[in-house]
Design a protein around this motif. Structure first.
Motif, PDB file in Angstrom:
ATOM      1  N   TYR A   3       6.995  37.768  55.061  1.00  0.00           N
ATOM      2  CA  TYR A   3       6.491  37.753  53.688  1.00  0.00           C
ATOM      3  C   TYR A   3       6.617  36.367  53.067  1.00  0.00           C
ATOM      4  CZ  TYR A   3       6.498  42.762  54.293  1.00  0.00           C
ATOM      5  OH  TYR A   3       6.272  44.015  54.767  1.00  0.00           O
ATOM      6  N   SER A  42       8.563  41.675  40.940  1.00  0.00           N
ATOM      7  CA  SER A  42       9.875  41.870  41.550  1.00  0.00           C
ATOM      8  C   SER A  42      10.870  42.428  40.530  1.00  0.00           C
ATOM      9  CB  SER A  42      10.384  40.553  42.131  1.00  0.00           C
ATOM     10  OG  SER A  42      11.684  40.694  42.616  1.00  0.00           O
ATOM     11  N   LEU A  46      12.474  46.231  40.670  1.00  0.00           N
ATOM     12  CA  LEU A  46      13.920  46.360  40.800  1.00  0.00           C
ATOM     13  C   LEU A  46      14.535  47.072  39.604  1.00  0.00           C
ATOM     14  CD1 LEU A  46      16.163  45.638  42.750  1.00  0.00           C
ATOM     15  CD2 LEU A  46      16.432  43.483  41.565  1.00  0.00           C
ATOM     16  N   ARG A  68      17.055  51.804  48.664  1.00  0.00           N
ATOM     17  CA  ARG A  68      16.772  50.765  49.663  1.00  0.00           C
ATOM     18  C   ARG A  68      15.304  50.367  49.648  1.00  0.00           C
ATOM     19  NH1 ARG A  68      20.376  53.110  54.607  1.00  0.00           N
ATOM     20  NH2 ARG A  68      22.385  52.383  53.817  1.00  0.00           N
ATOM     21  N   ILE A  71      14.679  48.144  46.590  1.00  0.00           N
ATOM     22  CA  ILE A  71      15.214  46.799  46.799  1.00  0.00           C
ATOM     23  C   ILE A  71      14.356  46.030  47.798  1.00  0.00           C
ATOM     24  CG2 ILE A  71      17.196  45.521  47.718  1.00  0.00           C
ATOM     25  CD1 ILE A  71      18.975  47.676  46.445  1.00  0.00           C
ATOM     26  N   LYS A  72      13.871  46.722  48.828  1.00  0.00           N
ATOM     27  CA  LYS A  72      13.004  46.063  49.812  1.00  0.00           C
ATOM     28  C   LYS A  72      11.690  45.623  49.170  1.00  0.00           C
ATOM     29  CE  LYS A  72      10.602  46.689  54.135  1.00  0.00           C
ATOM     30  NZ  LYS A  72      10.077  47.632  55.101  1.00  0.00           N
ATOM     31  N   SER A  74      11.177  44.910  46.026  1.00  0.00           N
ATOM     32  CA  SER A  74      11.484  43.786  45.147  1.00  0.00           C
ATOM     33  C   SER A  74      11.687  42.501  45.932  1.00  0.00           C
ATOM     34  CB  SER A  74      12.733  44.098  44.326  1.00  0.00           C
ATOM     35  OG  SER A  74      13.085  43.004  43.538  1.00  0.00           O
ATOM     36  N   THR A  75      12.333  42.589  47.077  1.00  0.00           N
ATOM     37  CA  THR A  75      12.549  41.411  47.920  1.00  0.00           C
ATOM     38  C   THR A  75      11.230  40.878  48.467  1.00  0.00           C
ATOM     39  OG1 THR A  75      14.700  42.294  48.532  1.00  0.00           O
ATOM     40  CG2 THR A  75      13.823  40.542  49.913  1.00  0.00           C
ATOM     41  N   LEU A  78       9.570  38.972  45.724  1.00  0.00           N
ATOM     42  CA  LEU A  78      10.295  37.725  45.507  1.00  0.00           C
ATOM     43  C   LEU A  78       9.952  36.692  46.576  1.00  0.00           C
ATOM     44  CD1 LEU A  78      12.606  36.308  43.862  1.00  0.00           C
ATOM     45  CD2 LEU A  78      14.113  37.103  45.667  1.00  0.00           C
ATOM     46  N   LEU A  79       9.891  37.122  47.831  1.00  0.00           N
ATOM     47  CA  LEU A  79       9.591  36.193  48.919  1.00  0.00           C
ATOM     48  C   LEU A  79       8.143  35.707  48.878  1.00  0.00           C
ATOM     49  CD1 LEU A  79      11.507  37.810  51.898  1.00  0.00           C
ATOM     50  CD2 LEU A  79      12.073  35.710  50.676  1.00  0.00           C
TER      51      LEU A  79
END
Length: 96
Positions: A3, A42, A46, A68, A71-72, A74-75, A78-79
């Protein structure tokens, strides 16, 4: 990690496209705007923009798997957004 590379590819392509169509200064706005957009997604996914009471209710009502996945997601946003902001900041730094 894939990502992050998608974000780099998206940032470079949007910067090059905006430089060829408009102006170099527009590349800052396009890449920075995309970065802020993905950062906003994100934060929304989250749940950081909600109050403490809502966070507690959400934490108690969701399962570990749902947490989970949230959070995944959102990550991932973010990436994707991080390289856009970095390239926008680099273009701004080297222009000024």
């Amino acid at each position: 990690m894939k990502y992050f590379f998608i974000g780099i590819l998206l940032a470079f392509s949007s910067a090059l496209l905006s430089m060829t169509i408009w102006d170099v200064e527009m590349a800052i706005i396009v890449t920075g705007g995309m970065g802020l957009f993905f950062f906003g997604l994100s934060m929304i996914s989250l749940g950081t923009l909600s109050s403490g009471d809502r966070l507690r209710v959400q934490f108690l009502s969701e399962s570990v798997g749902e947490r989970r996945q949230r959070i995944k997601t959102s990550t991932v946003f973010l990436l994707i957004g991080l390289p856009n902001l970095l390239i926008g900041a680099c273009i701004f730094y080297f222009l000024n």
